[in-house]
Design a protein around this motif. Sequence first.
Motif, short mmCIF file in Angstrom:
data_model
loop_
_atom_site.label_atom_id
_atom_site.label_comp_id
_atom_site.label_asym_id
_atom_site.label_seq_id
_atom_site.Cartn_x
_atom_site.Cartn_y
_atom_site.Cartn_z
N ALA A 5 72.48 29.26 -24.48
CA ALA A 5 73.63 29.49 -25.35
C ALA A 5 73.97 28.20 -26.08
O ALA A 5 74.15 27.15 -25.45
N VAL A 6 74.03 28.26 -27.40
CA VAL A 6 74.38 27.10 -28.22
C VAL A 6 75.79 27.33 -28.73
O VAL A 6 76.06 28.29 -29.47
N LEU A 7 76.70 26.46 -28.32
CA LEU A 7 78.12 26.64 -28.62
C LEU A 7 78.47 26.03 -29.97
O LEU A 7 78.27 24.83 -30.21
N ALA A 8 79.00 26.83 -30.87
CA ALA A 8 79.42 26.35 -32.19
C ALA A 8 80.93 26.25 -32.23
O ALA A 8 81.64 27.24 -32.05
N LEU A 9 81.44 25.05 -32.45
CA LEU A 9 82.87 24.81 -32.58
C LEU A 9 83.19 24.48 -34.03
O LEU A 9 82.33 24.01 -34.78
N ASP A 10 84.44 24.67 -34.43
CA ASP A 10 84.84 24.24 -35.77
C ASP A 10 84.56 22.75 -35.93
O ASP A 10 84.86 21.95 -35.05
N GLY A 11 83.96 22.40 -37.07
CA GLY A 11 83.59 21.01 -37.31
C GLY A 11 82.22 20.67 -36.80
O GLY A 11 81.81 19.50 -36.82
N VAL A 12 81.47 21.68 -36.32
CA VAL A 12 80.14 21.43 -35.77
C VAL A 12 79.25 20.76 -36.82
O VAL A 12 79.33 21.05 -38.02
N ILE A 13 78.41 19.83 -36.36
CA ILE A 13 77.45 19.15 -37.23
C ILE A 13 76.24 20.07 -37.38
O ILE A 13 75.58 20.39 -36.39
N PRO A 14 75.95 20.54 -38.60
CA PRO A 14 74.89 21.54 -38.77
C PRO A 14 73.55 21.16 -38.16
O PRO A 14 72.89 21.99 -37.54
N PHE A 15 73.14 19.91 -38.34
CA PHE A 15 71.84 19.51 -37.80
C PHE A 15 71.83 19.58 -36.28
O PHE A 15 70.84 19.98 -35.67
N ASP A 16 72.94 19.17 -35.67
CA ASP A 16 73.04 19.24 -34.21
C ASP A 16 72.96 20.68 -33.73
O ASP A 16 72.46 20.96 -32.63
N LEU A 17 73.49 21.60 -34.52
CA LEU A 17 73.46 23.02 -34.16
C LEU A 17 72.05 23.59 -34.30
O LEU A 17 71.57 24.34 -33.43
N SER A 18 71.38 23.24 -35.39
CA SER A 18 70.06 23.83 -35.64
C SER A 18 68.98 23.26 -34.74
O SER A 18 67.99 23.95 -34.45
N THR A 19 69.16 22.03 -34.25
CA THR A 19 68.13 21.39 -33.43
C THR A 19 67.78 22.21 -32.19
O THR A 19 66.61 22.54 -31.97
N PRO A 20 68.75 22.57 -31.33
CA PRO A 20 68.37 23.36 -30.15
C PRO A 20 67.92 24.77 -30.51
O PRO A 20 67.06 25.34 -29.82
N VAL A 21 68.49 25.34 -31.57
CA VAL A 21 68.07 26.68 -31.97
C VAL A 21 66.58 26.68 -32.32
O VAL A 21 65.81 27.56 -31.90
N GLU A 22 66.14 25.69 -33.09
CA GLU A 22 64.75 25.59 -33.49
C GLU A 22 63.86 25.21 -32.31
O GLU A 22 62.80 25.81 -32.09
N ALA A 23 64.27 24.20 -31.54
CA ALA A 23 63.43 23.69 -30.45
C ALA A 23 63.18 24.77 -29.40
O ALA A 23 62.03 25.03 -29.02
N PHE A 24 64.25 25.39 -28.92
CA PHE A 24 64.08 26.41 -27.88
C PHE A 24 63.54 27.72 -28.47
O PHE A 24 62.76 28.41 -27.83
N GLY A 25 63.98 28.04 -29.68
CA GLY A 25 63.54 29.30 -30.28
C GLY A 25 62.07 29.35 -30.60
O GLY A 25 61.45 30.43 -30.60
N ARG A 26 61.46 28.20 -30.86
CA ARG A 26 60.03 28.16 -31.19
C ARG A 26 59.14 28.01 -29.97
O ARG A 26 57.91 28.13 -30.09
N THR A 27 59.70 27.72 -28.83
CA THR A 27 58.89 27.43 -27.64
C THR A 27 58.20 28.70 -27.14
O THR A 27 58.85 29.73 -26.94
N ARG A 28 56.89 28.59 -26.92
CA ARG A 28 56.10 29.71 -26.43
C ARG A 28 55.41 29.33 -25.12
O ARG A 28 54.97 28.20 -24.95
N LEU A 29 55.32 30.30 -24.24
CA LEU A 29 54.60 30.12 -22.98
C LEU A 29 53.10 30.23 -23.23
O LEU A 29 52.67 30.67 -24.31
N PRO A 30 52.28 29.85 -22.26
CA PRO A 30 50.83 29.91 -22.48
C PRO A 30 50.31 31.29 -22.88
O PRO A 30 49.31 31.39 -23.60
N ASP A 31 51.00 32.36 -22.46
CA ASP A 31 50.55 33.70 -22.85
C ASP A 31 51.08 34.14 -24.21
O ASP A 31 50.83 35.26 -24.66
N GLY A 32 51.83 33.25 -24.87
CA GLY A 32 52.35 33.55 -26.19
C GLY A 32 53.75 34.12 -26.22
O GLY A 32 54.35 34.26 -27.29
N ASP A 33 54.30 34.46 -25.06
CA ASP A 33 55.65 35.01 -25.00
C ASP A 33 56.69 33.92 -25.24
O ASP A 33 56.47 32.76 -24.87
#
Length: 317
Positions: A5-33
């Motif tokens: 869960a990535v918590l977005a608060l008022d005044g959130v820094i956009p890059f700080d928000l997108s970093t975990p979304v991209e990093a975790f969202g793109r991660t794939r296990l060895p079987d591709g899942d």
Amino acid sequence: MQIVAVLALDGVIPFDLSTPVEAFGRTRLPDGDPAYDVRICAAAREVDAGAFRLRAPHGLEALDVADTIIVPGVGEGAPAVPRKVVERLRAAADRGARIASICTGAFVLAEAGLLDGLRATTHWVAAAELARRFPGVEVDPNVLYVDNGQILTSAGAAAGLDLCLHLIRRDHGAAVAAMAARLSVMPLEREGGQAQFIVAELPPVPRGATMEPLLAWLEENAERNLTMPQIAGRAGMSVRTLNRRFREQTGTTPLQWLHRARIRRAQHLLEASSEPVERISERVGFGSPTAFRDQFKRVVGASPHAYRHTFRARRQG
């Protein structure tokens, strides 16, 4: 699949928000899942991110089921953290969820009492303020991130990616994390910590302090192999008296101050010239290249070669 869960608060820094979304969202296990189910959540449906507003698809209930919660940084002048957010974070910590902050997100964790008695970091610009507001937190401004097991904190936005990759490696091993790093065009580990990005400032001296003329002379003559008797003679004092008065006005000793002045000069030469490290060591006044490397790494947090690789390439680019 783990829920992040990535918590977005008022005044959130956009890059700080997108970093975990991209990093975790793109991660794939060895079987591709996918390795993670990433959910952006907020206390309200719409969040003010400064240059734009965003709609969070999840409410705070996402914090109740998340395995990992990421709190991005918020900008200066952001509204106070809502009480319900603080309570939700405390409840998540009590049930054992892993909670991590990026940049000034550390202030949110501190507000919730999650950093009490722990070592933590944040962006170096905000480190002194975090320490002032939350004296129960041991603030370390020199590192990229701090892993306390359940609670983690990271420095600026780029260090947030370092932290995300560290968490991925903890969860799924180095091979999965290395692929996530490759997709982000990022090394899995960076040499040195946050200290290398901090300009080696000299300790402030009160206006009108009696040491001001001596400090100016020291800075002008930093490349000389000065001894304490020479410095004391210039000041017209005994070595003992000079040490005492110097520390009273600067918080450090003459030789420590001199070393820091030399490091500042060395940083400039490493960035702006192609001179060998050995020559720079001589030019700034260190007795030997070994002593220079030791002092430089102690103050800056990276070797002279690593510092030059980072900052000279940045200037040329």
